[in-house]
Design a protein around this motif. Sequence first.
Motif, PDB file in Angstrom:
ATOM      1  N   UNK A 105       0.827  -1.211   0.000  1.00  0.00           N
ATOM      2  CA  UNK A 105       0.000   0.000   0.000  1.00  0.00           C
ATOM      3  C   UNK A 105       0.859   1.258   0.000  1.00  0.00           C
ATOM      4  N   UNK A 106       1.923   1.266   0.786  1.00  0.00           N
ATOM      5  CA  UNK A 106       2.817   2.426   0.843  1.00  0.00           C
ATOM      6  C   UNK A 106       3.504   2.641  -0.503  1.00  0.00           C
ATOM      7  N   UNK A 107       4.021   1.573  -1.078  1.00  0.00           N
ATOM      8  CA  UNK A 107       4.675   1.691  -2.387  1.00  0.00           C
ATOM      9  C   UNK A 107       3.656   2.124  -3.441  1.00  0.00           C
ATOM     10  N   UNK A 108       2.439   1.580  -3.378  1.00  0.00           N
ATOM     11  CA  UNK A 108       1.378   1.998  -4.303  1.00  0.00           C
ATOM     12  C   UNK A 108       1.079   3.479  -4.189  1.00  0.00           C
ATOM     13  N   UNK A 109       1.007   3.991  -2.963  1.00  0.00           N
ATOM     14  CA  UNK A 109       0.775   5.421  -2.739  1.00  0.00           C
ATOM     15  C   UNK A 109       1.903   6.249  -3.338  1.00  0.00           C
ATOM     16  N   UNK A 110       3.138   5.824  -3.131  1.00  0.00           N
ATOM     17  CA  UNK A 110       4.286   6.536  -3.690  1.00  0.00           C
ATOM     18  C   UNK A 110       4.257   6.528  -5.219  1.00  0.00           C
ATOM     19  N   UNK A 111       3.866   5.419  -5.805  1.00  0.00           N
ATOM     20  CA  UNK A 111       3.742   5.336  -7.267  1.00  0.00           C
ATOM     21  C   UNK A 111       2.701   6.332  -7.765  1.00  0.00           C
ATOM     22  N   UNK A 118      11.772   3.426  -7.986  1.00  0.00           N
ATOM     23  CA  UNK A 118      11.058   3.808  -6.772  1.00  0.00           C
ATOM     24  C   UNK A 118      10.854   2.593  -5.866  1.00  0.00           C
ATOM     25  N   UNK A 119      10.397   1.495  -6.434  1.00  0.00           N
ATOM     26  CA  UNK A 119      10.132   0.280  -5.653  1.00  0.00           C
ATOM     27  C   UNK A 119      11.403  -0.213  -4.971  1.00  0.00           C
ATOM     28  N   UNK A 120      12.476  -0.353  -5.725  1.00  0.00           N
ATOM     29  CA  UNK A 120      13.709  -0.899  -5.147  1.00  0.00           C
ATOM     30  C   UNK A 120      14.434   0.110  -4.259  1.00  0.00           C
ATOM     31  N   UNK A 121      14.239   1.388  -4.509  1.00  0.00           N
ATOM     32  CA  UNK A 121      14.786   2.400  -3.615  1.00  0.00           C
ATOM     33  C   UNK A 121      14.101   2.301  -2.249  1.00  0.00           C
ATOM     34  N   UNK A 122      12.786   2.183  -2.263  1.00  0.00           N
ATOM     35  CA  UNK A 122      12.041   2.024  -1.010  1.00  0.00           C
ATOM     36  C   UNK A 122      12.499   0.761  -0.274  1.00  0.00           C
ATOM     37  N   UNK A 123      12.567  -0.348  -0.989  1.00  0.00           N
ATOM     38  CA  UNK A 123      12.963  -1.614  -0.358  1.00  0.00           C
ATOM     39  C   UNK A 123      14.388  -1.556   0.200  1.00  0.00           C
ATOM     40  N   UNK A 124      15.274  -0.868  -0.505  1.00  0.00           N
ATOM     41  CA  UNK A 124      16.659  -0.737  -0.034  1.00  0.00           C
ATOM     42  C   UNK A 124      16.711   0.087   1.243  1.00  0.00           C
ATOM     43  N   UNK A 125      16.045   1.245   1.239  1.00  0.00           N
ATOM     44  CA  UNK A 125      16.046   2.092   2.432  1.00  0.00           C
ATOM     45  C   UNK A 125      15.353   1.412   3.606  1.00  0.00           C
ATOM     46  N   UNK A 164      10.050   5.736   3.457  1.00  0.00           N
ATOM     47  CA  UNK A 164       8.942   6.505   2.893  1.00  0.00           C
ATOM     48  C   UNK A 164       9.365   7.935   2.568  1.00  0.00           C
ATOM     49  N   UNK A 165      10.000   8.604   3.519  1.00  0.00           N
ATOM     50  CA  UNK A 165      10.396   9.999   3.311  1.00  0.00           C
ATOM     51  C   UNK A 165      11.422  10.106   2.183  1.00  0.00           C
ATOM     52  N   UNK A 166      12.400   9.219   2.168  1.00  0.00           N
ATOM     53  CA  UNK A 166      13.434   9.253   1.128  1.00  0.00           C
ATOM     54  C   UNK A 166      12.840   9.010  -0.250  1.00  0.00           C
ATOM     55  N   UNK A 167      11.936   8.063  -0.334  1.00  0.00           N
ATOM     56  CA  UNK A 167      11.331   7.749  -1.625  1.00  0.00           C
ATOM     57  C   UNK A 167      10.352   8.839  -2.051  1.00  0.00           C
TER      58      UNK A 167
END
Length: 194
Positions: A5-11, A88-95, A105-108
């Motif tokens: 859901x968080x990644x979906x919102x960021x997308x 975006x997805x892999x940046x979020x997962x990495x952080x 979340x903030x970084x992405x």
Amino acid sequence: SRRFAVIGLLVVIKLAFQLIVIQSGLRWLTADDYSRTVISWDWLQSPRIYSGVWLSMHFWLEGIFIWIFNDLTLGPVICNTFFSLLTLVFLYLTFERIFTKQVAFISTLIYCVFPFQVWLSVSAMPEPVFFFFVILSVYYFVIWYQKHDYNNSVQYIIISALSLNIANLLRYEGWFFTAAFIIMIGILSYRKNR
């Protein structure tokens, strides 16, 4: 799950911001965008390995997207948007893996609205694709590093190395990342095995 859901919102935020920028009239800002698109179209007419003075992988990918969407200007933009979303997805997962969900979340979110990234994501330049493969490499490198048994997690370092090699076919800067990658793998493996 919550992560999805968080990644979906960021997308959604990223795509909305990009659409706002496109609606404001921004198209391509440099001659490189046009040149790369023409070279990609030319490659599509007669596929070959070598594409001139720039590294070839970007032309192959753009050419494929031009072929799929049958549009000389839309294909490259969709290509870069697609890869910037994957970034975006892999940046979020990495952080998230290195820090916390909040930092991720903030970084992405910053990534979503960072002007340079937004412009490149709606351009025909190779950077969004390059960034994706570098971030993918970092993600799998971090997984490898966090495993306690390096020898039984070799598949992660192989994926990381392959991703970095693809990045090397997109931008020359990747070559410096590769040198650092080799040195880091050597140092970390030595420390782990002594």
